[in-house]
Scaffold this active site. Structure first.
Site, short mmCIF file in Angstrom:
data_model
loop_
_atom_site.label_atom_id
_atom_site.label_comp_id
_atom_site.label_asym_id
_atom_site.label_seq_id
_atom_site.Cartn_x
_atom_site.Cartn_y
_atom_site.Cartn_z
N GLU A 1 43.08 36.84 7.36
CA GLU A 1 43.21 37.52 8.66
C GLU A 1 42.84 36.58 9.81
O GLU A 1 43.40 36.69 10.91
CB GLU A 1 42.37 38.81 8.66
CG GLU A 1 43.04 39.87 7.78
CD GLU A 1 42.09 40.74 6.99
OE1 GLU A 1 40.92 40.90 7.37
OE2 GLU A 1 42.54 41.28 5.95
N GLY B 1 44.60 43.84 0.48
CA GLY B 1 44.68 45.19 1.05
C GLY B 1 45.95 45.93 0.69
O GLY B 1 46.20 47.01 1.22
N LYS C 1 34.96 43.19 6.53
CA LYS C 1 35.88 43.08 7.68
C LYS C 1 35.24 43.79 8.88
O LYS C 1 34.02 43.76 9.02
CB LYS C 1 37.25 43.65 7.33
CG LYS C 1 37.76 43.13 5.98
CD LYS C 1 39.20 43.44 5.75
CE LYS C 1 39.56 43.04 4.32
NZ LYS C 1 40.96 42.79 4.15
N GLU D 1 42.84 33.67 -2.53
CA GLU D 1 43.28 35.00 -2.11
C GLU D 1 44.78 34.94 -1.78
O GLU D 1 45.17 34.46 -0.71
CB GLU D 1 42.51 35.45 -0.87
CG GLU D 1 41.03 35.65 -1.12
CD GLU D 1 40.44 36.73 -0.22
OE1 GLU D 1 39.96 37.73 -0.76
OE2 GLU D 1 40.50 36.58 1.01
N ASN E 1 33.60 41.73 1.35
CA ASN E 1 33.99 41.41 2.73
C ASN E 1 34.24 42.73 3.45
O ASN E 1 35.24 43.40 3.19
CB ASN E 1 35.27 40.55 2.72
CG ASN E 1 35.82 40.36 4.12
OD1 ASN E 1 35.13 40.56 5.11
ND2 ASN E 1 37.10 39.97 4.20
N HIS F 1 39.62 33.00 6.09
CA HIS F 1 40.18 34.24 5.55
C HIS F 1 41.60 34.42 6.08
O HIS F 1 41.92 34.04 7.21
CB HIS F 1 39.31 35.44 5.95
CG HIS F 1 39.72 36.69 5.24
ND1 HIS F 1 40.72 37.51 5.73
CD2 HIS F 1 39.31 37.23 4.08
CE1 HIS F 1 40.89 38.52 4.87
NE2 HIS F 1 40.04 38.38 3.87
N SER G 1 42.79 42.95 -3.62
CA SER G 1 42.98 44.21 -4.34
C SER G 1 42.18 44.29 -5.65
O SER G 1 42.67 44.84 -6.63
CB SER G 1 44.48 44.46 -4.58
OG SER G 1 45.14 44.57 -3.32
C1 PEP Z 1 39.67 40.49 1.48
O1 PEP Z 1 39.72 40.99 2.60
O2 PEP Z 1 39.18 39.37 1.30
C2 PEP Z 1 40.20 41.26 0.36
C3 PEP Z 1 40.24 40.70 -0.82
O3 PEP Z 1 40.61 42.56 0.63
P1 PEP Z 1 41.07 43.68 -0.44
O4 PEP Z 1 40.09 43.62 -1.60
O5 PEP Z 1 40.97 44.96 0.30
O6 PEP Z 1 42.44 43.33 -0.88
#
Ligand code: PEP
Length: 234
Positions: free
Chosen positions: A87, A160, A9, A154, A7, A85, A196
């Site tokens: 965000e 992040g 973003k 998630e 992803n 997601h 992460s």
């Molecule tokens: C995401 O944005 O779906 C995500 C998992 O981000 P990160 O791997 O940076 O935690």
């Protein structure tokens, strides 16, 4: 075979996607690799990597300035779209009901929705993790479908943040999701873990029961970080 989805973003340009594609073309993998990129790069897929979008309108067409429909995303060449997601839930107010509408739009236009569910830190601290995950799946996933969908668990507090739940917490969440999907007649639906994921924890995470792959944010932006995740489970 695992599913490794990136992803991006709001990062990257067509040049960075070209560079990523060049790197990915050199690897050998049986895994399914998906890159969910900004709308401006949706025509970049090839045999090795499928392209996805990161969000989709809940509407078919019309006076929704700035929105992009599922039909447009499919028309641009993408095969997948992330919906729900963290965000989009946080900044755009997406609810489980909106996420379900978006997933339905994706399915109606031949896209595979990657439907995200997960708890916030407040919900985790209030002991609501399992309830949030279960209602997220029951309310966000179109149940009247035998279509191709992917779920991503998630934990929102870990995205992040360089934090991950323990292996047993991930296992517990994925077992609940698999059971809930089975109750809904959607047994066998792939469930990804996201938040992460890096080269040094991807293989361990993907060895947890009911983890069918990963959704990767920050570590999907550079081929030096993303390729080790993809090849960690060859
Ligand atoms: C995401 O944005 O779906 C995500 C998992 O981000 P990160 O791997 O940076 O935690």
């Amino acid at each position: 075979m695992k599913i490794i989805a990136g992803n991006w973003k709001m990062n990257g340009t067509r040049d960075s996607l070209d560079a990523m594609m060049c790197g990915l073309e050199k690897i050998e993998t049986n895994n399914r690799v998906i890159l969910c990129v900004p709308f401006t790069m949706l025509n970049g897929g090839n045999d090795v990597v499928a392209i996805g979008a990161q969000d989709v309108s809940a509407h078919t067409h019309g006076a929704f300035t700035g929105e992009v429909s599922a039909k447009m995303i499919a028309d641009a060449g993408a095969k997948y779209v992330i919906v729900g997601h963290s965000e989009c839930r946080q900044y755009h107010g997406d609810t489980n009901a909106t996420v379900r509408q978006k997933a339905e739009m994706a399915l109606a236009n031949g896209l595979v929705p990657i439907i995200c569910v997960g708890e916030t830190m407040d919900e985790k601290q209030a002991g609501k993790t399992m309830a949030v995950i279960e209602s997220g799946v029951r309310e966000s996933v179109p149940s009247d479908t035998d279509s191709n969908i992917i779920i991503a668990y998630e934990p929102r507090w870990a995205i992040g943040a360089g934090l991950t739940p323990t292996a047993s917490e991930i296992a517990e969440a994925h077992t609940l999701i698999a059971k809930t999907l089975s109750d809904m007649g959607l047994g066998g639906t792939p469930v990804l873990y996201g938040a992460s994921v890096k080269g040094n924890n991807a293989a361990d995470i993907m060895s947890i029961p009911n983890v069918d792959g990963v959704l990767v944010g920050g570590a999907s932006l550079k081929s030096d970080d993303f390729i080790p995740i993809i090849t960690s489970v060859n």
